[in-house]
Design a protein around this motif. Structure first.
Motif, mmCIF file in Angstrom:
data_model
loop_
_atom_site.group_PDB
_atom_site.id
_atom_site.type_symbol
_atom_site.label_atom_id
_atom_site.label_comp_id
_atom_site.label_asym_id
_atom_site.label_seq_id
_atom_site.Cartn_x
_atom_site.Cartn_y
_atom_site.Cartn_z
ATOM 1 N N GLU A 409 0.832 -1.204 0.000
ATOM 2 C CA GLU A 409 0.000 0.000 0.000
ATOM 3 C C GLU A 409 0.871 1.260 0.000
ATOM 4 O OE1 GLU A 409 -3.160 -0.198 -0.348
ATOM 5 O OE2 GLU A 409 -3.564 -2.288 0.129
ATOM 6 N N MET A 410 1.943 1.239 0.798
ATOM 7 C CA MET A 410 2.794 2.430 0.896
ATOM 8 C C MET A 410 3.564 2.696 -0.386
ATOM 9 S SD MET A 410 4.263 2.433 4.809
ATOM 10 C CE MET A 410 4.491 0.661 5.056
ATOM 11 N N GLN A 412 2.847 2.131 -3.404
ATOM 12 C CA GLN A 412 2.039 2.700 -4.483
ATOM 13 C C GLN A 412 2.048 4.220 -4.430
ATOM 14 O OE1 GLN A 412 -0.563 1.316 -7.241
ATOM 15 N NE2 GLN A 412 0.740 3.076 -7.553
ATOM 16 N N ILE A 413 1.946 4.782 -3.217
ATOM 17 C CA ILE A 413 1.949 6.239 -3.073
ATOM 18 C C ILE A 413 3.340 6.802 -3.349
ATOM 19 C CG2 ILE A 413 1.370 8.132 -1.528
ATOM 20 C CD1 ILE A 413 -0.964 6.253 -2.327
ATOM 21 N N VAL A 414 4.366 6.116 -2.870
ATOM 22 C CA VAL A 414 5.737 6.558 -3.128
ATOM 23 C C VAL A 414 6.018 6.573 -4.625
ATOM 24 C CG1 VAL A 414 8.179 5.995 -2.773
ATOM 25 C CG2 VAL A 414 6.558 5.752 -0.889
ATOM 26 N N ILE A 416 4.096 7.300 -7.053
ATOM 27 C CA ILE A 416 3.571 8.518 -7.682
ATOM 28 C C ILE A 416 4.586 9.646 -7.580
ATOM 29 C CG2 ILE A 416 1.753 10.271 -7.599
ATOM 30 C CD1 ILE A 416 -0.102 8.096 -6.456
ATOM 31 N N THR A 430 8.393 17.582 3.276
ATOM 32 C CA THR A 430 7.070 17.040 3.593
ATOM 33 C C THR A 430 6.971 16.729 5.082
ATOM 34 O OG1 THR A 430 6.953 16.053 1.391
ATOM 35 C CG2 THR A 430 5.419 15.208 3.053
#
Length: 452
Positions: A409-410, A412-414, A416, A430
Motif C-alpha cells: 500500500e505504501m 504505491q503512493i511513493v 507517484i 514534507t
C-alpha cells in the motif's frame, strides 16, 4: 479485403480483455477466444486468489497480537474447505463480471482455443475460421515444471487453489516472489514449510538488503530456507514425497510445490510458421508498440515477457489500442513501475535497487530499520526497513524499498512521487504523519553510506 473483425484477441486475461473492451467501445468489431476461464491467470489462478490466501494466513498472527492488546481471543481450527469454497465462489463472481463487461462492450466471445492460419486468420478448436484486420496475442503464461524424473509428484501454483487440505509438511522449490509468497501463506495456515533455493538468496533481482531482510524474517518465523540447494531426486514412497537436494539434504514431505518460473503460452499457435519471432522459452518478439515482425499481429503481457505484472499488461493493452485504433503512437512506459511481494513481511519496491544505482551513478543511501509500534508493544522482535536511493548529483530519488506491514500500500503512493521526479529535498520538505511507520520516508536526514 472484408474481414470478419477489426480485431481478434487470443486470450481472455487482463490484457486481452482490456484491449478488446477499449476497441469495441470505440465501435470496432472485436472477437475474443479464451480456452480456459475468463479473467486469466491474475483473476483465476494468480493475484486475486493468492491475495485472498494471504489474508487468510495472516489471521493467526493478528489474533495472537490481539491477545497482547488485552483481548480474550483464540484462533481455533482453520477450515480450509470452507475457505476454498468461498474462494471459488468469489472467482466465479469475478469471471462473471469480466464476461458481462465484454458483452456490454459488444465483444463476441469464443470459449475455445484459437491458433493462427495466416496473418489475418485464426482457426478455432471447432474448425471454424475467423478473419481480422489485426490479431492480438494475449495468451499469458503458465507455471514451469522442471524436466526431471517424478516431477509430476509435485504441484504448481495453478493447483494450489484446488488442494483438498492444507499440507502438514510442504517443500517449496524456487524462491521468486511466487515461491516466497506461497511459503509464507502455507506457514501462516499451519504447515511446516521448507524451501530449496538454488541461489544464495531468495527473491533474485530485488534489492539485496531488502530481500535479505525478508529472508531473515521468514526464517525467524520458522520457514526453513536451504540455499545453494536444488532437487536432485524426487520419489513417491510410503504415501509421501521424498526429495534429495544437491547439498545432500534429504527429507519427506506431504506436498511439493514447484515455483521454478513461468513460460509464455505460445506453443503450437502457428506463430513461427508465419514469421513471428519467438525465443526458446516461447517469448514473442515485439517492437516498442507491441508489433511483431508480421505487421498485422501484435502481442502483449506475459507472452512478450517485458514485465510480467497484471497492471503492466493492462497498460500495454491501452497503448496498443491507442496506437492501432486511434492513430496515436503510444509506447508502454516501463520506467518506475512499482511492485509488491506479498510475503510476510511484505516488500514494496519501485525504481533502482542499490546494486543498480551503484552501477549507474554516485548514490546516497538512506535507510532505517526499527520495530514498529504495534509489534513492539506486544514484545515482537520483527523489524521494518525503509530505504531510499538518491542521486548525489541531482538529488532525485532513484529507488525506494519498504519491508514491513502494508508495504504494498505504501509503495504505491511513493511511486507517484518518484514518477513525478521527486527529490530527496521534496521528501524532506514534507511534514510527517505521526505516529506512523510511513513517516520514516520523510524523516531520514543523513545517508548511511555513499556509493560511487
Amino acid at each position: 479485403m472484408d474481414f470478419d473483425y477489426d480485431l481478434f484477441v487470443i486470450g481472455g486475461g487482463s490484457g486481452g480483455v482490456r484491449a478488446a473492451r477499449l476497441t469495441a467501445q470505440d465501435g470496432h468489431r472485436v472477437g475474443l477466444a479464451e480456452s480456459s476461464r475468463m479473467g486469466g491467470t491474475c483473476v483465476i489462478r494468480g493475484c486475486v486468489p493468492k491475495k485472498l490466501m494471504v489474508y487468510a494466513s495472516e489471521y493467526p498472527e493478528a489474533i495472537a497480537l490481539a491477545r497482547e492488546y488485552g483481548w480474550d481471543a483464540s484462533s481455533g481450527a482453520f477450515d480450509w474447505m470452507r475457505f476454498r469454497d468461498g474462494l471459488h465462489a468469489e472467482l466465479d463472481r469475478l469471471e462473471g463480471v469480466y464476461r458481462r463487461n465484454l458483452d456490454a462492450a459488444g465483444v463476441e466471445i469464443f470459449d475455445q482455443r484459437a491458433v493462427l492460419d495466416d496473418p489475418h486468420t485464426v482457426r478455432l478448436a471447432d474448425g471454424t475460421t475467423k478473419t481480422a484486420r489485426h490479431i492480438l496475442v494475449a495468451t499469458g503464461g503458465r507455471p514451469y515444471r522442471p524436466e526431471m524424473t517424478n516431477a509430476d509428484a509435485g504441484i504448481v501454483s495453478d493447483d494450489v487453489f484446488h488442494l483438498d487440505a492444507v499440507p502438514q509438511k510442504m517443500l517449496v522449490v524456487g524462491a521468486g516472489y511466487i515461491g516466497c509468497e506461497f511459503a509464507c501463506i502455507f506457514h501462516g495456515l499451519g504447515a511446516e514449510v521448507s524451501m530449496f533455493v538454488r541461489g544464495a538468496q531468495i527473491l533474485r533481482g530485488f534489492d539485496e538488503e531488502a530481500r535479505g531482510h525478508v529472508a531473515d524474517a521468514m526464517q525467524q518465523r520458522g520457514i526453513r530456507i536451504h540455499t545453494g540447494c536444488a532437487p536432485m531426486q524426487v520419489e513417491r514412497r510410503d504415501g509421501r514425497i521424498h526429495v534429495k537436494g544437491s547439498n545432500g539434504h534429504e527429507e519427506a514431505f506431504d506436498c511439493l510445490l514447484w515455483a521454478t518460473g513461468r513460460r509464455p503460452n505460445t506453443e503450437g499457435m502457428g506463430l513461427e510458421a508465419l514469421g513471428v519471432g519467438i525465443d526458446r522459452k516461447g517469448t514473442v518478439a515485439v517492437d516498442e508498440y507491441g508489433q511483431t515482425a508480421v505487421p498485422s499481429i501484435f502481442a502483449l503481457g506475459d507472452a512478450i515477457g517485458r514485465m510480467e505484472l497484471t497492471p503492466v499488461a493492462i497498460r500495454e493493452a491501452a497503448a496498443f489500442h491507442r496506437t492501432v485504433f486511434r492513430g496515436e503512437k503510444t509506447a508502454m512506459d516501463y520506467d518506475l513501475v512499482a511492485t509488491a511481494t506479498f510475503t510476510q513481511p511484505e516488500m514494496g519496491s519501485v525504481g533502482m535497487t542499490e546494486e543498480e544505482a551503484e552501477a549507474a551513478e554516485p548514490t546516497l543511501v538512506y535507510a532505517t530499520s526499527f520495530r514498529p509500534m504495534q509489534q513492539a508493544f506486544a514484545g515482537g522482535e520483527e523489524r521494518v526497513l525503509f530505504k531510499l536511493l538518491v542521486s548525489r548529483d541531482t538529488d532525485r530519488i532513484l529507488g525506494a524499498h519498504i519491508v514491513g506491514p502494508q508495504a504494498g500500500e505504501m509503495i504505491q503512493i511513493v511511486a507517484i512521487a518518484l514518477k513525478m521526479g521527486a527529490t530527496k529535498a521534496d521528501f524532506d520538505r514534507t511534514c510527517a504523519v505521526h505516529p506512523t511507520m510511513a513517516e520514516e520516508m520523510v524523516t531520514m536526514r543523513e545517508p548511511v553510506r555513499t556509493l560511487s
